[in-house]
Design an enzyme around this catalytic site. Structure first.
Site, PDB file in Angstrom:
ATOM      1  N   GLY A  14       4.111   8.097  -5.561  1.00  0.00           N
ATOM      2  CA  GLY A  14       4.950   6.926  -5.304  1.00  0.00           C
ATOM      3  C   GLY A  14       4.585   5.736  -6.179  1.00  0.00           C
ATOM      4  O   GLY A  14       3.670   5.798  -7.002  1.00  0.00           O
ATOM      5  N   ARG A  15       5.337   4.646  -6.011  1.00  0.00           N
ATOM      6  CA  ARG A  15       5.075   3.424  -6.793  1.00  0.00           C
ATOM      7  C   ARG A  15       3.635   2.955  -6.581  1.00  0.00           C
ATOM      8  O   ARG A  15       2.912   2.683  -7.542  1.00  0.00           O
ATOM      9  CB  ARG A  15       6.059   2.305  -6.382  1.00  0.00           C
ATOM     10  CG  ARG A  15       7.434   2.420  -7.001  1.00  0.00           C
ATOM     11  CD  ARG A  15       8.402   1.405  -6.401  1.00  0.00           C
ATOM     12  NE  ARG A  15       8.748   1.782  -5.041  1.00  0.00           N
ATOM     13  CZ  ARG A  15       9.738   2.624  -4.729  1.00  0.00           C
ATOM     14  NH1 ARG A  15      10.495   3.119  -5.664  1.00  0.00           N
ATOM     15  NH2 ARG A  15       9.966   2.958  -3.475  1.00  0.00           N
ATOM     16  N   SER A 104      -0.809  -4.996   6.154  1.00  0.00           N
ATOM     17  CA  SER A 104       0.581  -5.020   5.694  1.00  0.00           C
ATOM     18  C   SER A 104       0.652  -5.491   4.255  1.00  0.00           C
ATOM     19  O   SER A 104       1.672  -5.280   3.588  1.00  0.00           O
ATOM     20  CB  SER A 104       1.417  -5.949   6.582  1.00  0.00           C
ATOM     21  OG  SER A 104       0.859  -7.253   6.582  1.00  0.00           O
ATOM     22  N   ASN A 105      -0.420  -6.125   3.765  1.00  0.00           N
ATOM     23  CA  ASN A 105      -0.409  -6.652   2.397  1.00  0.00           C
ATOM     24  C   ASN A 105      -1.851  -6.774   1.914  1.00  0.00           C
ATOM     25  O   ASN A 105      -2.672  -7.410   2.564  1.00  0.00           O
ATOM     26  CB  ASN A 105       0.277  -8.024   2.389  1.00  0.00           C
ATOM     27  CG  ASN A 105       0.674  -8.445   0.996  1.00  0.00           C
ATOM     28  OD1 ASN A 105      -0.173  -8.524   0.119  1.00  0.00           O
ATOM     29  ND2 ASN A 105       1.954  -8.690   0.786  1.00  0.00           N
ATOM     30  N   HIS A 135      12.640  -7.838  -1.466  1.00  0.00           N
ATOM     31  CA  HIS A 135      11.992  -6.667  -2.063  1.00  0.00           C
ATOM     32  C   HIS A 135      13.008  -5.853  -2.869  1.00  0.00           C
ATOM     33  O   HIS A 135      14.209  -6.039  -2.728  1.00  0.00           O
ATOM     34  CB  HIS A 135      11.372  -5.762  -0.982  1.00  0.00           C
ATOM     35  CG  HIS A 135      10.092  -6.294  -0.415  1.00  0.00           C
ATOM     36  ND1 HIS A 135      10.074  -7.187   0.631  1.00  0.00           N
ATOM     37  CD2 HIS A 135       8.794  -6.075  -0.750  1.00  0.00           C
ATOM     38  CE1 HIS A 135       8.804  -7.493   0.922  1.00  0.00           C
ATOM     39  NE2 HIS A 135       8.016  -6.830   0.093  1.00  0.00           N
ATOM     40  N   HIS A 136      12.470  -4.910  -3.631  1.00  0.00           N
ATOM     41  CA  HIS A 136      13.251  -3.981  -4.453  1.00  0.00           C
ATOM     42  C   HIS A 136      14.197  -3.122  -3.585  1.00  0.00           C
ATOM     43  O   HIS A 136      13.982  -2.958  -2.380  1.00  0.00           O
ATOM     44  CB  HIS A 136      12.297  -3.062  -5.237  1.00  0.00           C
ATOM     45  CG  HIS A 136      11.276  -2.393  -4.361  1.00  0.00           C
ATOM     46  ND1 HIS A 136      11.467  -1.148  -3.823  1.00  0.00           N
ATOM     47  CD2 HIS A 136      10.069  -2.819  -3.894  1.00  0.00           C
ATOM     48  CE1 HIS A 136      10.418  -0.815  -3.086  1.00  0.00           C
ATOM     49  NE2 HIS A 136       9.546  -1.817  -3.102  1.00  0.00           N
ATOM     50  N   LYS A 139      13.039  -0.163  -1.055  1.00  0.00           N
ATOM     51  CA  LYS A 139      12.219  -0.364   0.147  1.00  0.00           C
ATOM     52  C   LYS A 139      12.981   0.060   1.395  1.00  0.00           C
ATOM     53  O   LYS A 139      14.121  -0.359   1.611  1.00  0.00           O
ATOM     54  CB  LYS A 139      11.768  -1.826   0.255  1.00  0.00           C
ATOM     55  CG  LYS A 139      10.831  -2.051   1.437  1.00  0.00           C
ATOM     56  CD  LYS A 139      10.068  -3.350   1.317  1.00  0.00           C
ATOM     57  CE  LYS A 139       9.164  -3.599   2.516  1.00  0.00           C
ATOM     58  NZ  LYS A 139       8.134  -2.567   2.689  1.00  0.00           N
ATOM     59  N   THR A 146       4.662  -7.367   5.845  1.00  0.00           N
ATOM     60  CA  THR A 146       4.051  -8.690   5.632  1.00  0.00           C
ATOM     61  C   THR A 146       4.811  -9.765   6.402  1.00  0.00           C
ATOM     62  O   THR A 146       4.201 -10.653   7.014  1.00  0.00           O
ATOM     63  CB  THR A 146       4.067  -9.033   4.124  1.00  0.00           C
ATOM     64  OG1 THR A 146       3.449  -7.957   3.411  1.00  0.00           O
ATOM     65  CG2 THR A 146       3.345 -10.332   3.834  1.00  0.00           C
TER      66      THR A 146
HETATM   67  N1  LIG Z   1       0.214  -2.948   2.323  1.00  0.00           N
HETATM   68  C1  LIG Z   1       0.590  -3.251   1.071  1.00  0.00           C
HETATM   69  O1  LIG Z   1      -0.031  -4.079   0.379  1.00  0.00           O
HETATM   70  C2  LIG Z   1       1.760  -2.534   0.502  1.00  0.00           C
HETATM   71  C3  LIG Z   1       2.423  -1.615   1.252  1.00  0.00           C
HETATM   72  N2  LIG Z   1       3.422  -0.873   0.720  1.00  0.00           N
HETATM   73  C4  LIG Z   1       3.966   0.172   1.575  1.00  0.00           C
HETATM   74  O2  LIG Z   1       3.503   1.420   1.095  1.00  0.00           O
HETATM   75  C5  LIG Z   1       4.463   2.442   1.392  1.00  0.00           C
HETATM   76  C6  LIG Z   1       4.824   3.185   0.120  1.00  0.00           C
HETATM   77  O3  LIG Z   1       5.464   2.315  -0.780  1.00  0.00           O
HETATM   78  P1  LIG Z   1       5.934   2.815  -2.227  1.00  0.00           P
HETATM   79  O4  LIG Z   1       4.780   3.344  -2.994  1.00  0.00           O
HETATM   80  O5  LIG Z   1       6.759   1.721  -2.788  1.00  0.00           O
HETATM   81  O6  LIG Z   1       6.897   4.027  -1.798  1.00  0.00           O
HETATM   82  P2  LIG Z   1       7.385   5.296  -2.650  1.00  0.00           P
HETATM   83  O7  LIG Z   1       8.631   5.771  -1.988  1.00  0.00           O
HETATM   84  O8  LIG Z   1       7.411   4.956  -4.100  1.00  0.00           O
HETATM   85  O9  LIG Z   1       6.218   6.371  -2.439  1.00  0.00           O
HETATM   86  C7  LIG Z   1       5.990   6.997  -1.204  1.00  0.00           C
HETATM   87  C8  LIG Z   1       5.019   8.126  -1.418  1.00  0.00           C
HETATM   88  O10 LIG Z   1       4.699   8.682  -0.152  1.00  0.00           O
HETATM   89  C9  LIG Z   1       4.943  10.078  -0.160  1.00  0.00           C
HETATM   90  N3  LIG Z   1       5.381  10.517   1.165  1.00  0.00           N
HETATM   91  C10 LIG Z   1       6.513  10.199   1.831  1.00  0.00           C
HETATM   92  N4  LIG Z   1       6.559  10.830   3.017  1.00  0.00           N
HETATM   93  C11 LIG Z   1       5.421  11.565   3.104  1.00  0.00           C
HETATM   94  C12 LIG Z   1       4.886  12.474   4.087  1.00  0.00           C
HETATM   95  N5  LIG Z   1       5.538  12.702   5.237  1.00  0.00           N
HETATM   96  N6  LIG Z   1       3.695  13.046   3.835  1.00  0.00           N
HETATM   97  C13 LIG Z   1       3.037  12.815   2.683  1.00  0.00           C
HETATM   98  N7  LIG Z   1       3.495  11.983   1.705  1.00  0.00           N
HETATM   99  C14 LIG Z   1       4.679  11.376   1.923  1.00  0.00           C
HETATM  100  C15 LIG Z   1       5.994  10.299  -1.230  1.00  0.00           C
HETATM  101  O11 LIG Z   1       5.863  11.639  -1.702  1.00  0.00           O
HETATM  102  P3  LIG Z   1       7.102  12.426  -2.328  1.00  0.00           P
HETATM  103  O12 LIG Z   1       7.482  11.657  -3.563  1.00  0.00           O
HETATM  104  O13 LIG Z   1       6.515  13.765  -2.578  1.00  0.00           O
HETATM  105  O14 LIG Z   1       8.161  12.393  -1.255  1.00  0.00           O
HETATM  106  C16 LIG Z   1       5.553   9.262  -2.275  1.00  0.00           C
HETATM  107  O15 LIG Z   1       4.491   9.777  -3.048  1.00  0.00           O
HETATM  108  C17 LIG Z   1       5.630   1.716   2.072  1.00  0.00           C
HETATM  109  O16 LIG Z   1       5.466   1.796   3.462  1.00  0.00           O
HETATM  110  C18 LIG Z   1       5.464   0.266   1.602  1.00  0.00           C
HETATM  111  O17 LIG Z   1       6.041  -0.659   2.460  1.00  0.00           O
HETATM  112  C19 LIG Z   1       3.825  -1.034  -0.557  1.00  0.00           C
HETATM  113  C20 LIG Z   1       3.215  -1.961  -1.358  1.00  0.00           C
HETATM  114  C21 LIG Z   1       2.128  -2.791  -0.900  1.00  0.00           C
HETATM  115  O1  LIG Z   2       7.350  -1.878   0.011  1.00  0.00           O
HETATM  116  C1  LIG Z   2       6.825  -2.723  -0.739  1.00  0.00           C
HETATM  117  O2  LIG Z   2       7.035  -2.737  -1.969  1.00  0.00           O
HETATM  118  C2  LIG Z   2       5.917  -3.706  -0.148  1.00  0.00           C
HETATM  119  N1  LIG Z   2       5.614  -3.567   1.116  1.00  0.00           N
HETATM  120  C3  LIG Z   2       4.710  -4.361   1.867  1.00  0.00           C
HETATM  121  C4  LIG Z   2       5.396  -4.955   3.073  1.00  0.00           C
HETATM  122  O3  LIG Z   2       6.221  -4.277   3.703  1.00  0.00           O
HETATM  123  O4  LIG Z   2       5.117  -6.102   3.405  1.00  0.00           O
HETATM  124  C5  LIG Z   2       3.912  -5.321   1.034  1.00  0.00           C
HETATM  125  C6  LIG Z   2       4.582  -5.832  -0.203  1.00  0.00           C
HETATM  126  O5  LIG Z   2       5.427  -6.894   0.127  1.00  0.00           O
HETATM  127  C7  LIG Z   2       5.316  -4.759  -0.992  1.00  0.00           C
END
Ligand SMILES: NC(=O)C1=CN([C@@H]2O[C@H](COP(=O)(O)OP(=O)(O)OC[C@H]3O[C@@H](n4cnc5c(N)ncnc54)[C@H](OP(=O)(O)O)[C@@H]3O)[C@@H](O)[C@H]2O)C=CC1
Ligand SMILES: O=C(O)C1=N[C@H](C(=O)O)C[C@H](O)C1
Length: 224
Positions: A14-15, A104-105, A135-136, A139, A146
């Site tokens: 993922g991202r 959450s962040n 957000h993008h 999401k 957050t």
């Molecule tokens: N706390 C923080 O600071 C931040 C939190 N986030 C959160 O992180 C999460 C991921 O964000 P992002 O990277 O943008 O999302 P993406 O959709 O880009 O990536 C999600 C990843 O999780 C995998 N995945 C999804 N479902 C499952 C499952 N059931 N079992 C195992 N792997 C799984 C996907 O795999 P596959 O591609 O194989 O489906 C992919 O690799 C979100 O909840 C987002 O809100 C994001 C940024 C910052």
């Molecule tokens: O999904 C995201 O990209 C992000 N998710 C987190 C949230 O749900 O607050 C943190 C950040 O804002 C990016």
């Protein structure tokens, strides 16, 4: 030199997973020993050894990696948002058996913003409270994790229930504004993330710190 902390990156494709993989590979304190995504979701037991799992996946992915960490007695750092009350309760309970940390962040700026919001809320009890987040387009959850965390802090300080406003557009990394509106004036406290490496760096920092902790339920703020 210290033995590197072995990481499982859950959500590796993922991202956030890609940012974590890239940054961890250049960090001498860490070694990525395992990675997983939805394809491995029913084969997590077969993954190689790790010390700390870092989870940025989905609510379903969170359940699976928490179960794996409990089974193996390993630490969990999770940033996955959109979790239910039951999932937060499970995380809290897991802290009795393994070290766990959810945020959450993982940016330093939002940790500071959260404190500023708590202070402002104490002075602005009669003002309207709004949380705006952008957000993008990919999401899935709204309001963002957050926004909900900032809303909890603001409500605890001011006694006002927040109103949430979510916007999804283009490739916005993540923007949050806590707005206190009075008569004839308003305060806007804003954080803008322009690169998701800040979240990945924060999660890797948390993993290093958590690897040296006893069982417990930790907050990112506790480590700063
Ligand atoms: N706390 C923080 O600071 C931040 C939190 N986030 C959160 O992180 C999460 C991921 O964000 P992002 O990277 O943008 O999302 P993406 O959709 O880009 O990536 C999600 C990843 O999780 C995998 N995945 C999804 N479902 C499952 C499952 N059931 N079992 C195992 N792997 C799984 C996907 O795999 P596959 O591609 O194989 O489906 C992919 O690799 C979100 O909840 C987002 O809100 C994001 C940024 C910052
Ligand atoms: O999904 C995201 O990209 C992000 N998710 C987190 C949230 O749900 O607050 C943190 C950040 O804002 C990016």
């Amino acid at each position: 030199m210290e033995t590197p902390v072995r990481l499982l990156i859950h959500g590796a494709s993922g991202r956030m997973g890609q940012a974590l993989m890239r940054l961890a590979q250049n960090d001498a304190r860490l070694r990525v020993s395992a990675q997983s995504g939805s394809r491995e979701s029913d084969r997590l037991r077969d993954l190689p050894e790790f010390d700390v799992a870092i989870d940025f996946s989905s609510p379903e992915g969170f359940d699976a990696v928490l179960a794996l960490c409990l089974e193996r007695g390993k630490s969990l750092v999770s940033g996955t948002t959109g979790l239910s009350a039951g999932q937060f309760a499970a995380l809290e309970a897991a802290g009795a058996r393994i070290p766990v940390l959810w945020a959450s962040n993982f940016s330093l700026g939002v940790a500071v913003l959260d404190r500023l919001v708590g202070q402002a809320g104490q002075w602005l009890k009669d003002w309207q409270l709004d949380i705006l987040e952008s957000h993008h387009i990919h999401k899935k959850d709204a309001p963002s994790g957050t926004a909900l965390s900032l809303g909890r802090t603001a409500e605890a300080a001011s006694g006002k229930a927040p109103v949430y406003h979510s916007l999804r557009g283009g490739d916005i990394v993540g923007e949050h504004t806590v707005q206190f509106t009075g008569m004839g004036e308003r305060i806007e406290l804003t954080h803008r993330a322009t690169n998701r490496d800040i979240f990945a760096q924060g999660a890797l920092f948390a993993a290093v710190r958590l690897s040296a902790k006893m069982n417990g339920h930790y907050r990112f703020d506790d480590l700063l």
